[in-house]
Scaffold this motif. Structure first.
Motif, PDB file in Angstrom:
ATOM      1  N   UNK A 158     -10.492   7.608  29.626  1.00 34.76           N
ATOM      2  CA  UNK A 158      -9.661   6.994  28.589  1.00 34.76           C
ATOM      3  C   UNK A 158      -8.443   6.295  29.176  1.00 34.76           C
ATOM      4  N   UNK A 159      -7.757   6.936  30.099  1.00 38.91           N
ATOM      5  CA  UNK A 159      -6.486   6.421  30.595  1.00 38.91           C
ATOM      6  C   UNK A 159      -6.659   5.409  31.717  1.00 38.91           C
ATOM      7  N   UNK A 160      -7.583   5.670  32.620  1.00 42.12           N
ATOM      8  CA  UNK A 160      -7.670   4.857  33.833  1.00 42.12           C
ATOM      9  C   UNK A 160      -8.736   3.771  33.784  1.00 42.12           C
ATOM     10  N   UNK A 161      -9.820   4.002  33.052  1.00 42.29           N
ATOM     11  CA  UNK A 161     -10.888   2.999  32.985  1.00 42.29           C
ATOM     12  C   UNK A 161     -10.696   2.146  31.736  1.00 42.29           C
ATOM     13  N   UNK A 162      -9.596   1.419  31.684  1.00 47.92           N
ATOM     14  CA  UNK A 162      -9.244   0.664  30.478  1.00 47.92           C
ATOM     15  C   UNK A 162     -10.258  -0.441  30.187  1.00 47.92           C
ATOM     16  N   UNK A 163     -10.896  -0.983  31.226  1.00 45.90           N
ATOM     17  CA  UNK A 163     -11.876  -2.046  31.024  1.00 45.90           C
ATOM     18  C   UNK A 163     -12.972  -1.615  30.067  1.00 45.90           C
ATOM     19  N   UNK A 164     -13.365  -0.338  30.148  1.00 47.26           N
ATOM     20  CA  UNK A 164     -14.446   0.160  29.301  1.00 47.26           C
ATOM     21  C   UNK A 164     -13.943   1.021  28.150  1.00 47.26           C
ATOM     22  N   UNK A 165     -12.839   1.743  28.348  1.00 48.36           N
ATOM     23  CA  UNK A 165     -12.387   2.651  27.290  1.00 48.36           C
ATOM     24  C   UNK A 165     -11.712   1.911  26.139  1.00 48.36           C
ATOM     25  N   UNK A 166     -11.063   0.782  26.389  1.00 47.89           N
ATOM     26  CA  UNK A 166     -10.417   0.056  25.290  1.00 47.89           C
ATOM     27  C   UNK A 166     -11.433  -0.531  24.317  1.00 47.89           C
ATOM     28  N   UNK A 167     -12.495  -1.197  24.789  1.00 46.56           N
ATOM     29  CA  UNK A 167     -13.507  -1.648  23.821  1.00 46.56           C
ATOM     30  C   UNK A 167     -14.216  -0.481  23.124  1.00 46.56           C
ATOM     31  N   UNK A 168     -14.389   0.623  23.835  1.00 43.47           N
ATOM     32  CA  UNK A 168     -15.096   1.775  23.288  1.00 43.47           C
ATOM     33  C   UNK A 168     -14.272   2.465  22.212  1.00 43.47           C
ATOM     34  N   UNK A 169     -12.941   2.514  22.392  1.00 40.05           N
ATOM     35  CA  UNK A 169     -12.029   3.101  21.403  1.00 40.05           C
ATOM     36  C   UNK A 169     -11.273   1.965  20.714  1.00 40.05           C
ATOM     37  N   UNK A 170     -11.714   1.503  19.531  1.00 43.83           N
ATOM     38  CA  UNK A 170     -11.012   0.412  18.846  1.00 43.83           C
ATOM     39  C   UNK A 170      -9.525   0.693  18.636  1.00 43.83           C
ATOM     40  N   UNK A 171      -9.161   1.952  18.430  1.00 43.13           N
ATOM     41  CA  UNK A 171      -7.751   2.337  18.370  1.00 43.13           C
ATOM     42  C   UNK A 171      -7.433   3.091  19.657  1.00 43.13           C
ATOM     43  N   UNK A 172      -7.248   2.330  20.731  1.00 43.23           N
ATOM     44  CA  UNK A 172      -7.058   2.958  22.043  1.00 43.23           C
ATOM     45  C   UNK A 172      -5.765   3.767  22.096  1.00 43.23           C
ATOM     46  N   UNK A 173      -4.712   3.291  21.452  1.00 44.68           N
ATOM     47  CA  UNK A 173      -3.438   4.021  21.490  1.00 44.68           C
ATOM     48  C   UNK A 173      -3.594   5.418  20.908  1.00 44.68           C
ATOM     49  N   UNK A 174      -4.324   5.532  19.797  1.00 47.10           N
ATOM     50  CA  UNK A 174      -4.552   6.851  19.214  1.00 47.10           C
ATOM     51  C   UNK A 174      -5.380   7.715  20.151  1.00 47.10           C
ATOM     52  N   UNK A 175      -6.415   7.145  20.755  1.00 45.42           N
ATOM     53  CA  UNK A 175      -7.242   7.913  21.697  1.00 45.42           C
ATOM     54  C   UNK A 175      -6.411   8.399  22.871  1.00 45.42           C
ATOM     55  N   UNK A 176      -5.518   7.550  23.358  1.00 43.25           N
ATOM     56  CA  UNK A 176      -4.656   7.948  24.472  1.00 43.25           C
ATOM     57  C   UNK A 176      -3.684   9.046  24.052  1.00 43.25           C
ATOM     58  N   UNK A 177      -3.102   8.923  22.846  1.00 39.42           N
ATOM     59  CA  UNK A 177      -2.186   9.959  22.344  1.00 39.42           C
ATOM     60  C   UNK A 177      -2.890  11.311  22.251  1.00 39.42           C
ATOM     61  N   UNK A 178      -4.118  11.309  21.720  1.00 30.62           N
ATOM     62  CA  UNK A 178      -4.875  12.551  21.586  1.00 30.62           C
ATOM     63  C   UNK A 178      -5.172  13.142  22.952  1.00 30.62           C
ATOM     64  N   UNK A 179      -5.577  12.300  23.880  1.00 33.31           N
ATOM     65  CA  UNK A 179      -5.895  12.764  25.232  1.00 33.31           C
ATOM     66  C   UNK A 179      -4.697  13.436  25.880  1.00 33.31           C
ATOM     67  N   UNK A 180      -3.548  12.773  25.828  1.00 31.19           N
ATOM     68  CA  UNK A 180      -2.348  13.336  26.454  1.00 31.19           C
ATOM     69  C   UNK A 180      -1.906  14.601  25.727  1.00 31.19           C
TER      70      UNK A 180
END
Length: 292
Positions: A158-180
């Motif tokens: 989620x955090x480091x592979x942004x090339x693939x995780x951003x398209x995969x998570x349409x709301x990437x900021x929320x996914x990152x918040x949950x991860x952290x």
């Protein structure tokens, strides 16, 4: 110090008016002052100040609950506060945790995962290492497996592979918040986990977004909810999930995803299952290879 930083960050989020106090003038700190938290919790200012600094040794459950109420903590924040307070209590028993560095599961657990055929299911530890998953899970997160191998880590993806995780998570900021938030909760539960510290150091060094989120001291209880994925083969998936800790394996959690019957996401899951079966049988099990 985790306890001090966490309490300071929570004080800053609570305005005096929210807890029935007059804001007054000339306030030098955001949110509540230490004295105001002490007043609301029914303890002396000196005691609360020492508690915030970790200088009081064991803290009673009554006091921790009172401080949690004063700071309007939610359930996840309250649990995190108890974990942090327990760090200074050498008498209270600590929950039995799975040894660090162990990235295997019992064969019977994998057999059970494989019987789940209508929704993605997987097992992870508190560091978000994925220890096992069923076919649909591997298909859903195929890009993660393509980048990290057989035992990947959700936080790294989620955090480091942004090339693939951003398209995969349409709301990437929320996914990152949950991860952290999940990692911050785990750091409170097991502050001596070297593998967790190494992961946090790696993410902190390599990601400014992670550093900023980590410094906010927000925590998440990832027990149930909804997720929106955008899979490169089957498109949008709106899934619900349920999580449960494995009684036989403390520190490990089983998560199962599902779609509302008759929905477009249910149809997409069926398509994903067919795609996964075809590509796993042919030895091509990653989205990257299929799409390129």
């Amino acid at each position: 110090m985790q306890l001090q930083d966490f309490l300071t960050s929570r004080r800053a989020k609570v305005q005096p008016e929210q807890v029935g106090l007059h804001p007054g003038t000339n306030r030098r700190v955001p949110g509540l002052r230490r004295g105001e938290v002490a007043q609301l919790a029914g303890v002396s200012v000196e005691y609360y100040t020492r508690m915030e600094r970790g200088d009081v040794g064991a803290v009673s459950e009554t006091v921790v609950n009172a401080v949690a109420r004063a700071l309007l903590l939610d359930d996840a924040e309250r649990a995190h506060l108890f974990d942090l307070a327990r760090t200074f209590d050498s008498v209270s028993p600590r929950p039995r945790r799975r040894p660090g560095g162990v990235l295997t599961v019992r064969p019977s657990l994998q057999f059970v995962l494989d019987t789940i055929t209508t929704g993605p299911a997987f097992v992870r530890n508190g560091r978000m290492d994925v220890l096992a998953g069923n076919q649909l899970w591997r298909a859903l997160y195929a890009d993660m497996y393509a980048g990290q191998g057989a035992q990947p880590n959700l936080a790294r993806f989620t955090i480091l592979d942004r090339k693939h995780s951003e398209p995969f998570h349409p709301n990437w900021d929320l996914a990152a918040d949950i991860t952290v938030g999940i990692l911050r909760m785990e750091a409170g539960r097991d502050p001596h986990d070297k593998d967790l510290h190494d992961l946090i150091d790696e993410l902190t060094t390599r990601s400014e977004d992670f550093r900023r989120r980590w410094g906010a001291h927000n925590v998440r209880d990832h027990g149930t909810g909804t997720k929106h994925f955008r899979h490169p083969v089957v498109g949008d998936l709106h899934l619900v999930y349920e999580a449960a800790e494995l009684v036989a394996d403390p520190g490990l959690s089983l998560l199962i995803y599902g779609a509302e019957p008759g929905s477009s996401s249910a149809a997409a899951l069926q398509l994903l299952g067919a795609w996964a079966a075809t590509h796993e049988n042919s030895g091509t099990s990653t989205v990257r290879l299929a799409a390129e």
